[in-house]
Structure formats: structure tokens, C-alpha cells
Design a protein around this motif. Structure first.
Motif, PDB file in Angstrom:
ATOM      1  N   ASP A 148       0.830  -1.205   0.000  1.00  0.00           N
ATOM      2  CA  ASP A 148       0.000   0.000   0.000  1.00  0.00           C
ATOM      3  C   ASP A 148       0.864   1.256   0.000  1.00  0.00           C
ATOM      4  OD1 ASP A 148      -2.207  -1.647   0.057  1.00  0.00           O
ATOM      5  OD2 ASP A 148      -2.535  -1.448   2.212  1.00  0.00           O
ATOM      6  N   LEU A 149       1.906   1.256   0.792  1.00  0.00           N
ATOM      7  CA  LEU A 149       2.790   2.421   0.859  1.00  0.00           C
ATOM      8  C   LEU A 149       3.483   2.666  -0.483  1.00  0.00           C
ATOM      9  CD1 LEU A 149       4.450   1.969   4.383  1.00  0.00           C
ATOM     10  CD2 LEU A 149       2.654   3.591   3.732  1.00  0.00           C
ATOM     11  N   ALA A 150       3.818   1.575  -1.176  1.00  0.00           N
ATOM     12  CA  ALA A 150       4.504   1.690  -2.461  1.00  0.00           C
ATOM     13  C   ALA A 150       3.541   1.833  -3.633  1.00  0.00           C
ATOM     14  CB  ALA A 150       5.398   0.471  -2.677  1.00  0.00           C
ATOM     15  N   GLY A 151       2.247   1.682  -3.376  1.00  0.00           N
ATOM     16  CA  GLY A 151       1.264   1.763  -4.443  1.00  0.00           C
ATOM     17  C   GLY A 151       1.317   0.601  -5.404  1.00  0.00           C
ATOM     18  N   LEU A 152       1.663  -0.593  -4.882  1.00  0.00           N
ATOM     19  CA  LEU A 152       1.812  -1.777  -5.729  1.00  0.00           C
ATOM     20  C   LEU A 152       0.739  -2.817  -5.403  1.00  0.00           C
ATOM     21  CD1 LEU A 152       5.682  -2.210  -5.636  1.00  0.00           C
ATOM     22  CD2 LEU A 152       4.302  -1.718  -7.668  1.00  0.00           C
ATOM     23  N   PRO A 153       0.218  -3.483  -6.426  1.00  0.00           N
ATOM     24  CA  PRO A 153      -0.736  -4.572  -6.178  1.00  0.00           C
ATOM     25  C   PRO A 153      -0.031  -5.833  -5.711  1.00  0.00           C
ATOM     26  CG  PRO A 153      -0.373  -4.320  -8.524  1.00  0.00           C
ATOM     27  CD  PRO A 153       0.416  -3.223  -7.857  1.00  0.00           C
ATOM     28  N   ALA A 154      -0.828  -6.819  -5.324  1.00  0.00           N
ATOM     29  CA  ALA A 154      -0.323  -8.121  -4.897  1.00  0.00           C
ATOM     30  C   ALA A 154      -1.156  -9.197  -5.571  1.00  0.00           C
ATOM     31  CB  ALA A 154      -0.390  -8.266  -3.382  1.00  0.00           C
ATOM     32  N   ALA A 155      -0.541 -10.369  -5.776  1.00  0.00           N
ATOM     33  CA  ALA A 155      -1.225 -11.470  -6.442  1.00  0.00           C
ATOM     34  C   ALA A 155      -0.883 -12.779  -5.757  1.00  0.00           C
ATOM     35  CB  ALA A 155      -0.842 -11.534  -7.918  1.00  0.00           C
ATOM     36  N   LEU A 156      -1.747 -13.764  -5.947  1.00  0.00           N
ATOM     37  CA  LEU A 156      -1.515 -15.106  -5.421  1.00  0.00           C
ATOM     38  C   LEU A 156      -2.366 -16.088  -6.201  1.00  0.00           C
ATOM     39  CD1 LEU A 156      -4.171 -16.150  -3.528  1.00  0.00           C
ATOM     40  CD2 LEU A 156      -3.314 -14.326  -2.076  1.00  0.00           C
ATOM     41  N   GLU A 157      -2.046 -17.371  -6.050  1.00  0.00           N
ATOM     42  CA  GLU A 157      -2.915 -18.452  -6.508  1.00  0.00           C
ATOM     43  C   GLU A 157      -3.185 -19.369  -5.325  1.00  0.00           C
ATOM     44  OE1 GLU A 157      -0.229 -17.313  -9.922  1.00  0.00           O
ATOM     45  OE2 GLU A 157       0.287 -18.571  -8.190  1.00  0.00           O
ATOM     46  N   THR A 158      -4.368 -19.927  -5.300  1.00  0.00           N
ATOM     47  CA  THR A 158      -4.673 -20.927  -4.287  1.00  0.00           C
ATOM     48  C   THR A 158      -5.473 -22.054  -4.920  1.00  0.00           C
ATOM     49  OG1 THR A 158      -5.669 -21.342  -2.105  1.00  0.00           O
ATOM     50  CG2 THR A 158      -6.794 -19.761  -3.527  1.00  0.00           C
ATOM     51  N   ALA A 159      -5.241 -23.259  -4.463  1.00  0.00           N
ATOM     52  CA  ALA A 159      -6.030 -24.412  -4.894  1.00  0.00           C
ATOM     53  C   ALA A 159      -6.921 -24.896  -3.754  1.00  0.00           C
ATOM     54  CB  ALA A 159      -5.122 -25.536  -5.365  1.00  0.00           C
ATOM     55  N   ASN A 160      -6.972 -24.114  -2.691  1.00  0.00           N
ATOM     56  CA  ASN A 160      -7.775 -24.462  -1.521  1.00  0.00           C
ATOM     57  C   ASN A 160      -8.959 -23.506  -1.443  1.00  0.00           C
ATOM     58  OD1 ASN A 160      -8.837 -24.941   1.021  1.00  0.00           O
ATOM     59  ND2 ASN A 160      -6.846 -25.323   1.946  1.00  0.00           N
ATOM     60  N   GLU A 161     -10.141 -23.984  -1.778  1.00  0.00           N
ATOM     61  CA  GLU A 161     -11.318 -23.124  -1.812  1.00  0.00           C
ATOM     62  C   GLU A 161     -11.595 -22.489  -0.459  1.00  0.00           C
ATOM     63  OE1 GLU A 161     -15.867 -23.188  -3.650  1.00  0.00           O
ATOM     64  OE2 GLU A 161     -14.741 -25.066  -3.391  1.00  0.00           O
ATOM     65  N   GLY A 162     -11.216 -23.184   0.610  1.00  0.00           N
ATOM     66  CA  GLY A 162     -11.429 -22.637   1.946  1.00  0.00           C
ATOM     67  C   GLY A 162     -10.619 -21.386   2.222  1.00  0.00           C
ATOM     68  N   ASN A 163      -9.570 -21.147   1.425  1.00  0.00           N
ATOM     69  CA  ASN A 163      -8.752 -19.946   1.623  1.00  0.00           C
ATOM     70  C   ASN A 163      -9.359 -18.703   0.996  1.00  0.00           C
ATOM     71  OD1 ASN A 163      -6.749 -21.339   2.992  1.00  0.00           O
ATOM     72  ND2 ASN A 163      -5.476 -21.657   1.187  1.00  0.00           N
ATOM     73  N   LEU A 164     -10.333 -18.866   0.118  1.00  0.00           N
ATOM     74  CA  LEU A 164     -10.852 -17.720  -0.625  1.00  0.00           C
ATOM     75  C   LEU A 164     -11.416 -16.646   0.307  1.00  0.00           C
ATOM     76  CD1 LEU A 164     -12.598 -19.511  -3.629  1.00  0.00           C
ATOM     77  CD2 LEU A 164     -10.328 -18.462  -3.557  1.00  0.00           C
ATOM     78  N   ALA A 165     -12.172 -17.050   1.305  1.00  0.00           N
ATOM     79  CA  ALA A 165     -12.756 -16.065   2.218  1.00  0.00           C
ATOM     80  C   ALA A 165     -11.674 -15.344   3.016  1.00  0.00           C
ATOM     81  CB  ALA A 165     -13.744 -16.754   3.162  1.00  0.00           C
ATOM     82  N   ILE A 166     -10.619 -16.073   3.385  1.00  0.00           N
ATOM     83  CA  ILE A 166      -9.520 -15.458   4.142  1.00  0.00           C
ATOM     84  C   ILE A 166      -8.848 -14.381   3.307  1.00  0.00           C
ATOM     85  CG2 ILE A 166      -7.273 -15.889   5.210  1.00  0.00           C
ATOM     86  CD1 ILE A 166      -8.272 -18.747   5.814  1.00  0.00           C
ATOM     87  N   TYR A 167      -8.523 -14.714   2.066  1.00  0.00           N
ATOM     88  CA  TYR A 167      -7.844 -13.742   1.214  1.00  0.00           C
ATOM     89  C   TYR A 167      -8.763 -12.599   0.804  1.00  0.00           C
ATOM     90  CZ  TYR A 167      -3.956 -17.023   0.908  1.00  0.00           C
ATOM     91  OH  TYR A 167      -2.889 -17.854   1.203  1.00  0.00           O
ATOM     92  N   THR A 168     -10.038 -12.898   0.616  1.00  0.00           N
ATOM     93  CA  THR A 168     -10.992 -11.833   0.307  1.00  0.00           C
ATOM     94  C   THR A 168     -11.046 -10.813   1.441  1.00  0.00           C
ATOM     95  OG1 THR A 168     -12.324 -13.302  -1.088  1.00  0.00           O
ATOM     96  CG2 THR A 168     -13.402 -11.325  -0.238  1.00  0.00           C
ATOM     97  N   ALA A 169     -11.018 -11.292   2.675  1.00  0.00           N
ATOM     98  CA  ALA A 169     -11.039 -10.389   3.823  1.00  0.00           C
ATOM     99  C   ALA A 169      -9.788  -9.515   3.885  1.00  0.00           C
ATOM    100  CB  ALA A 169     -11.180 -11.191   5.117  1.00  0.00           C
ATOM    101  N   LEU A 170      -8.707  -9.971   3.245  1.00  0.00           N
ATOM    102  CA  LEU A 170      -7.466  -9.203   3.214  1.00  0.00           C
ATOM    103  C   LEU A 170      -7.392  -8.278   2.006  1.00  0.00           C
ATOM    104  CD1 LEU A 170      -5.047 -12.066   4.304  1.00  0.00           C
ATOM    105  CD2 LEU A 170      -5.551 -10.005   5.617  1.00  0.00           C
ATOM    106  N   GLY A 171      -8.470  -8.223   1.221  1.00  0.00           N
ATOM    107  CA  GLY A 171      -8.535  -7.292   0.106  1.00  0.00           C
ATOM    108  C   GLY A 171      -8.319  -7.895  -1.265  1.00  0.00           C
ATOM    109  N   PHE A 172      -8.109  -9.221  -1.353  1.00  0.00           N
ATOM    110  CA  PHE A 172      -7.924  -9.883  -2.644  1.00  0.00           C
ATOM    111  C   PHE A 172      -9.275 -10.190  -3.279  1.00  0.00           C
ATOM    112  CE2 PHE A 172      -3.894 -10.741  -0.559  1.00  0.00           C
ATOM    113  CZ  PHE A 172      -2.960 -10.699  -1.591  1.00  0.00           C
TER     114      PHE A 172
END
Length: 204
Positions: A155-179
Motif C-alpha cells: 500500500d505504501l509503495a502503491g503496488l498490487p499483490a497477487a496469489l494463486e490458491t487451490a484451496n477453496e477454503g482460503n478464498l474467504a480469508i484472502y478476500t477479507a485481506l482485500g484480494f
């Protein structure tokens, strides 16, 4: 009156942390869909994961881009903009330990990596290559703290972030972090991937 939880310390890793990083991630990923697919023998999987993550911990280009929360309760491995892909030269240098780790599953692992690379975004970003929390510390905020620490830098650098997951249970966790999910694809029967992207949050 609500009791505030003490802040979880997060620090950059050093080369000396490599064994502890490998141990934490090998425990965190023991039921991961991708690594279960690559190492289907449940009895041998813990040892194979320790071999795999020992190699990862030793070969990441910058140990400081690996973040540790608590006393190695959780670990995140990040790759900087433009360096999300593992260089061919690094793969060649690690050829012998890769063969020792994957054995006959190596061609399958390389095909899987190639498919993931095809779906990876090209816009400059920080890439969350691995994020894992020791199961003994689940639900206590260690994993989130390790991820948020780097996201704050993004956020300070104004840069996006990316990831891949194969665990559907992680989607809500990452969504809560802004992904947000930007792509979804099947890599093998029963193995689905989700690509996720996070734009930098506005900072004051």
C-alpha cells in the motif's frame, strides 16, 4: 471492556531461519490440494514436504522477502515485482534435489507449474508464493499478521499483490485481506486453482 490482543511480531527471515521455515511450511501444507496431488502417499508426504520446503527456503533469492510471524508460527514467502517466475537457471541449479524430492512426479510438477505460469498476471506486483501457518497455531492471527505486514508495504509503495490458491477454503480469508478472484481454472481432475489480485489500498 474488551481485552485487546497483543500485536503479533513479524520480522524478515534470515538464512539461519531456513530449517524452521521448512518445518513450519511442511506442517502447514500437509493437506494442501496441490501437494496432495503431487505426493499422494500420505505416509511419505511429510518427509517429502520437508525436502521440498527446505529447497524453497534455501533457494529464494532474497531471504528478507520471507516474513515470519511469531516464533515461526506462520511464514509467507513473497517475490518482488518482475520476479514472480522461478528462473530457468535456478531450476537447473536445483535439478538434482528436485529429482530427489519429486522422483517420478517431477514431470507432473513441471507441467503444473507451467500451467499456473500461463495464468499468472504480467502487471508488476508482489507475488505471495507461499503462505502457511503451523496447524498448532491456527485461529490465532499469525498467518494474517504475516500477510498484512507485506500488504502494508504494498500500500505504501502503491503496488498490487497477487496469489494463486487451490484451496477453496482460503478464498474467504484472502478476500477479507482485500484480494479478489480474477481467474479460475482446472489443472487436473479434482484440482482447481483460483487466481487472486489485490489493488493497493489508499494510504494517508
Amino acid at each position: 471492556m474488551a481485552v485487546q490482543r497483543a500485536a503479533i511480531p513479524v520480522r524478515p527471515a534470515t538464512p539461519a531461519d531456513a530449517p524452521a521455515i521448512a518445518a513450519t511450511l511442511s506442517r502447514a501444507f500437509v493437506a494442501d490440494p496441490v501437494l496432495t496431488y503431487l505426493f499422494p502417499d500420505a505416509a511419505r508426504r511429510p518427509g517429502k514436504l520437508l525436502q521440498f520446503f527446505s529447497l524453497i527456503a534455501q533457494t529464494e533469492a532474497n531471504a528478507g522477502d520471507t516474513l515470519i510471524a511469531g516464533d515461526t508460527a506462520a511464514v509467507t514467502i513473497w517475490r518482488p515485482p518482475g520476479e514472480w517466475r522461478v528462473p530457468v537457471s535456478a531450476m537447473l541449479r536445483a535439478a538434482i534435489p528436485l529429482i530427489a524430492t519429486f522422483g517420478t512426479a517431477l514431470p507432473r510438477a513441471l507441467r503444473l507449474q507451467a500451467l499456473v505460469d500461463e495464468h499468472h498476471p504480467v502487471t508488476p506486483h508482489w507475488y505471495l508464493a507461499f503462505a502457511g501457518c503451523d496447524p498448532a497455531f491456527h485461529g490465532r492471527g499469525f498467518g494474517g499478521a504475516a500477510i498484512r505486514s507485506k500488504l502494508h508495504d504494498c500500500d505504501l509503495a502503491g503496488l498490487p499483490a497477487a496469489l494463486e490458491t487451490a484451496n477453496e477454503g482460503n478464498l474467504a480469508i484472502y478476500t477479507a485481506l482485500g484480494f479478489a478472484v480474477t481467474d479460475e481454472y482446472t489443472a487436473a481432475p479434482g484440482l482447481r486453482f483460483w487466481s487472486m489480485w489485490r489493488e493497493p489500498a489508499a494510504t494517508r
